[in-house]
Design a protein around this motif. Structure first.
Motif, PDB file in Angstrom:
ATOM      1  N   GLN A  98      44.301  45.213  37.577  1.00 25.95           N
ATOM      2  CA  GLN A  98      43.498  44.149  38.164  1.00 25.95           C
ATOM      3  C   GLN A  98      44.421  43.177  38.887  1.00 25.95           C
ATOM      4  O   GLN A  98      45.556  42.965  38.469  1.00 25.95           O
ATOM      5  N   TRP A 122      44.106  39.324  41.432  1.00 24.69           N
ATOM      6  CA  TRP A 122      43.333  38.286  42.113  1.00 24.69           C
ATOM      7  C   TRP A 122      44.310  37.438  42.909  1.00 24.69           C
ATOM      8  O   TRP A 122      45.332  37.005  42.394  1.00 24.69           O
ATOM      9  N   ASP A 133      44.083  34.282  45.882  1.00 25.15           N
ATOM     10  CA  ASP A 133      43.442  33.405  46.859  1.00 25.15           C
ATOM     11  C   ASP A 133      44.409  32.246  47.090  1.00 25.15           C
ATOM     12  O   ASP A 133      45.538  32.272  46.623  1.00 25.15           O
TER      13      ASP A 133
END
Length: 150
Positions: A78, A80, A82
């Motif tokens: 996984q 992430w 931003d």
């Protein structure tokens, strides 16, 4: 005709490519040394490519199968990214004589500057030979991590 092709190739190579960037994290503390990184595409949800990394658990004895681990694409389970956070979860199983050991590296960071992410890592290590009760409990190591993204 050759001049047109050469000029076109020259101009197209001078234009910066904004199609991809990268992420990377590294640590060298008293418990572990690791260096992980991947390419990241822009658009299409920002998938990663060419994820690679190396991990060394300094307290493990030399020759122990869990002391050193090499990571590849399939180990990045996984991620992430931003403008505010970079998070990675990296998992690798080691098979040893019909038993399985594993390492799971979790990196949680927040942006401290443009392209710079600082935070914590947690390394969960499952050693089947040390698990006498067979309860599946892991040993955990934690520390500070610094990452980057472009």
């Amino acid at each position: 005709m050759r001049t047109i092709i050469c000029v076109t190739m020259l101009l197209s190579s001078a234009v910066p490519a904004f199609a991809s960037g990268g992420i990377w994290c590294n640590v060298d503390d008293t418990a572990v040394t690791f260096d992980v990184g991947a390419g990241v595409t822009r658009g299409m949800g920002g998938p990663t490519f060419n994820f690679r990394g190396d991990l060394e658990i300094k307290a493990r004895p030399a020759g122990d199968g869990l002391r050193k681990t090499a990571f590849e694409d399939s180990n990045l389970t996984q991620y992430w990214l931003d403008g505010k956070e970079l998070r990675l979860n990296i998992y690798h199983e080691h098979e040893v004589a019909d038993t399985f050991d594993s390492v799971e590296l979790t990196i949680l960071t927040k942006a401290s500057d443009e392209g710079v992410y600082d935070g914590q890592y947690t390394l969960a290590v499952y050693d089947s030979t040390a698990d006498k009760d067979k309860d599946g409990k892991t040993a955990e190591l934690t520390g500070k991590v610094s990452c980057g993204a472009e």
